[in-house]
Write an enzyme that holds these catalytic residues in place. Sequence first.
Site, short mmCIF file in Angstrom:
data_model
loop_
_atom_site.label_atom_id
_atom_site.label_comp_id
_atom_site.label_asym_id
_atom_site.label_seq_id
_atom_site.Cartn_x
_atom_site.Cartn_y
_atom_site.Cartn_z
CG ASN A 49 -8.53 -30.06 -48.02
OD1 ASN A 49 -8.72 -30.63 -49.09
ND2 ASN A 49 -7.56 -30.42 -47.19
CG ASN A 106 -4.07 -44.37 -60.12
OD1 ASN A 106 -4.38 -43.35 -59.55
ND2 ASN A 106 -3.72 -45.47 -59.48
CB SER A 120 -8.43 -49.09 -50.94
OG SER A 120 -7.55 -49.57 -51.91
CE1 TYR A 150 -5.31 -43.82 -50.10
CE2 TYR A 150 -4.62 -45.84 -51.20
CZ TYR A 150 -5.60 -44.91 -50.90
OH TYR A 150 -6.87 -45.08 -51.41
CE LYS A 169 -8.42 -44.69 -48.34
NZ LYS A 169 -9.45 -43.69 -48.05
P1 NAD Z 1 -9.70 -37.39 -54.96
O1 NAD Z 1 -8.36 -36.93 -54.51
O2 NAD Z 1 -10.15 -37.01 -56.31
O3 NAD Z 1 -10.82 -36.94 -53.91
C1 NAD Z 1 -10.53 -36.79 -52.54
C2 NAD Z 1 -11.03 -35.42 -52.12
O4 NAD Z 1 -10.77 -35.23 -50.72
C3 NAD Z 1 -10.33 -34.27 -52.87
O5 NAD Z 1 -11.32 -33.42 -53.40
C4 NAD Z 1 -9.51 -33.57 -51.78
O6 NAD Z 1 -9.41 -32.18 -52.02
C5 NAD Z 1 -10.31 -33.90 -50.54
N1 NAD Z 1 -9.55 -33.88 -49.28
C6 NAD Z 1 -8.37 -34.49 -48.99
N2 NAD Z 1 -8.03 -34.26 -47.73
C7 NAD Z 1 -9.01 -33.49 -47.18
C8 NAD Z 1 -9.22 -32.92 -45.90
N3 NAD Z 1 -8.33 -33.06 -44.91
N4 NAD Z 1 -10.34 -32.20 -45.68
C9 NAD Z 1 -11.25 -32.01 -46.68
N5 NAD Z 1 -11.09 -32.52 -47.91
C10 NAD Z 1 -9.98 -33.26 -48.16
O7 NAD Z 1 -9.73 -38.98 -54.80
P2 NAD Z 1 -10.81 -40.04 -55.28
O8 NAD Z 1 -10.18 -40.90 -56.31
O9 NAD Z 1 -12.11 -39.39 -55.57
O10 NAD Z 1 -10.91 -40.92 -53.96
C11 NAD Z 1 -11.92 -40.72 -52.99
C12 NAD Z 1 -11.68 -41.67 -51.83
O11 NAD Z 1 -11.65 -43.02 -52.33
C13 NAD Z 1 -10.33 -41.45 -51.14
O12 NAD Z 1 -10.51 -41.65 -49.76
C14 NAD Z 1 -9.46 -42.53 -51.74
O13 NAD Z 1 -8.42 -42.89 -50.87
C15 NAD Z 1 -10.45 -43.66 -51.92
N6 NAD Z 1 -10.05 -44.64 -52.94
C16 NAD Z 1 -9.72 -44.21 -54.19
C17 NAD Z 1 -9.29 -45.12 -55.15
C18 NAD Z 1 -8.87 -44.66 -56.52
O14 NAD Z 1 -8.17 -45.42 -57.21
N7 NAD Z 1 -9.30 -43.49 -57.00
C19 NAD Z 1 -9.24 -46.49 -54.84
C20 NAD Z 1 -9.59 -46.91 -53.55
C21 NAD Z 1 -10.02 -45.96 -52.62
N1 UFG Z 2 0.60 -49.53 -64.50
C1 UFG Z 2 1.50 -49.46 -65.54
N2 UFG Z 2 1.92 -48.23 -65.93
C2 UFG Z 2 1.51 -47.08 -65.33
C3 UFG Z 2 0.59 -47.17 -64.26
C4 UFG Z 2 0.17 -48.42 -63.86
O1 UFG Z 2 1.88 -50.47 -66.12
O2 UFG Z 2 1.96 -45.98 -65.74
C5 UFG Z 2 0.11 -50.86 -64.09
C6 UFG Z 2 0.46 -51.23 -62.67
O3 UFG Z 2 1.74 -51.83 -62.60
C7 UFG Z 2 -0.68 -52.18 -62.31
C8 UFG Z 2 -1.87 -51.62 -63.10
O4 UFG Z 2 -1.29 -50.83 -64.13
O5 UFG Z 2 -0.40 -53.47 -62.78
C9 UFG Z 2 -2.79 -50.75 -62.26
O6 UFG Z 2 -2.02 -49.75 -61.61
P1 UFG Z 2 -2.72 -48.48 -60.91
O7 UFG Z 2 -1.60 -47.62 -60.39
O8 UFG Z 2 -3.68 -47.84 -61.84
O9 UFG Z 2 -3.56 -49.13 -59.75
P2 UFG Z 2 -3.13 -50.02 -58.51
O10 UFG Z 2 -3.84 -51.34 -58.65
O11 UFG Z 2 -1.67 -50.07 -58.35
O12 UFG Z 2 -3.72 -49.19 -57.30
C10 UFG Z 2 -5.00 -48.52 -57.37
C11 UFG Z 2 -4.93 -47.27 -56.50
C12 UFG Z 2 -4.77 -47.66 -55.05
C13 UFG Z 2 -5.87 -48.62 -54.67
C14 UFG Z 2 -5.88 -49.82 -55.58
C15 UFG Z 2 -7.01 -50.75 -55.28
O13 UFG Z 2 -3.84 -46.45 -56.89
O14 UFG Z 2 -4.91 -46.50 -54.26
O15 UFG Z 2 -6.00 -49.39 -56.93
O16 UFG Z 2 -8.19 -50.06 -55.26
F1 UFG Z 2 -5.68 -49.02 -53.40
#
Ligand code: NAD
Ligand code: UFG
Length: 355
Positions: free
Chosen positions: A32, A200, A125, A150, A154
């Site tokens: 979307n 992040n 995650s 969030y 999951k």
């Molecule tokens: P992202 O936001 O770049 O990609 C998610 C995509 O889903 C986006 O393109 C968004 O437009 C689309 N989307 C959201 N809601 C929707 C809906 N209702 N219908 C259709 N499309 C929709 O995120 P990402 O980092 O690529 O993450 C992908 C998946 O992996 C997510 O489910 C996220 O929760 C999971 N995940 C990500 C991380 C991370 O740190 N990036 C870690 C663990 C899990």
């Molecule tokens: N951090 C900083 N400064 C920042 C951002 C992060 O010091 O500006 C630190 C955080 O405190 C942490 C580490 O960097 O110690 C990583 O932080 P992130 O926010 O990059 O990642 P998290 O481990 O908190 O969480 C990420 C995703 C979650 C996912 C998780 C495990 O955001 O969605 O990894 O996959 F669930």
Amino acid sequence: MNILVTGGAGFIGSHTLIELYQAGHTAVVVDNLSNSNPVALKRVAEILSIPAIPFYHVDIRDREGLEKVFAEHKFDACIHFAGLKAVGESVEKPWEYYENNIGGTLTLVDVMRMHGCKNIIFSSSATVYGDPAEIPITENCPKGQCTNPYGWTKSMLEQVLMDIQKADPGWNVVLLRYFNPVGAHPSGRIGENPNGIPNNLMPYITQVAVGKRKELGVFGNDYDTPDGTGVRDYIHVVDLAKAHVAALQCFSSKFQVPSSKSQPSTLNLKPSTIYNIGTGHGYSVLDMVKAFVRVNGADVPYSIKPRRAGDIATCYCNPAKAKAELGWEAKHGIDDMVRDSWNWQRNNPEGYPEP
Ligand code: NAD
Ligand code: UFG
């Protein structure tokens, strides 16, 4: 296989499309565009030297829209990335997160089963482990208390999908628990494109290095870790993308679990459903900053800030199960991660252009 990729225009989805096509699969994207830009899909097609990736601008909560996609394509499996993922925003907008992530997945899964497609890989995650009971984290580690909505989406969706598989053995559900994805495709053409101020670590570092932000705030240096800053299992997004291709073998009737202690090695076994997808190495915030500066020669000023609510000290996995059963392991190290993150940011300081 022909794969439905929900959320395929996003960070992990776009990288996974490349690995799918390069492994001989085809894909159709449903997104979307709530957190992505269709230019990513154009660039994926350019990298692959194909005319276009089939794309539907459809929300997974839109049953009619999904029905149309399934009427026009036959899918062997779905890789389900679509979802909202901003931890802080989920605390402000819990209803939106539960409705989008859980509501969307329930609709998707219903349409899938109506059309006889019962193979799904779900983006889970490390957050489902909460403050983990053991380090390194194996898949046997109990799930924990999530600190935000969030994370609960999951954790709950894992349960929903496992219950569906239990009730109908026609389903094959694979839950991939990602650790911390970073990096970008080595071409520098696709990468992470966060909206607004990055949550992040890695996109924050790259935006400081490129001059968009003044300095990095390091959230706490008094954790019980070697240098006091938080330790995570960072994984290159290309390795993560390849894990999805490897996981597709779970849907083959010949899938065999080669050396699992938990299950006998027999043919036609139901896939074991849960895999940690990380490198098994823990790096601190300061390790990441130092590696970034060393490899890229860029400047990353930082200062120590208070701890961020909900953060844990240490989180890294034991990825042995994915290696033993899927033959997958991460190949990229920390230098590759910081180099490719920077390559993307440097070449695209404003992210993707307007489509
Ligand atoms: P992202 O936001 O770049 O990609 C998610 C995509 O889903 C986006 O393109 C968004 O437009 C689309 N989307 C959201 N809601 C929707 C809906 N209702 N219908 C259709 N499309 C929709 O995120 P990402 O980092 O690529 O993450 C992908 C998946 O992996 C997510 O489910 C996220 O929760 C999971 N995940 C990500 C991380 C991370 O740190 N990036 C870690 C663990 C899990
Ligand atoms: N951090 C900083 N400064 C920042 C951002 C992060 O010091 O500006 C630190 C955080 O405190 C942490 C580490 O960097 O110690 C990583 O932080 P992130 O926010 O990059 O990642 P998290 O481990 O908190 O969480 C990420 C995703 C979650 C996912 C998780 C495990 O955001 O969605 O990894 O996959 F669930």
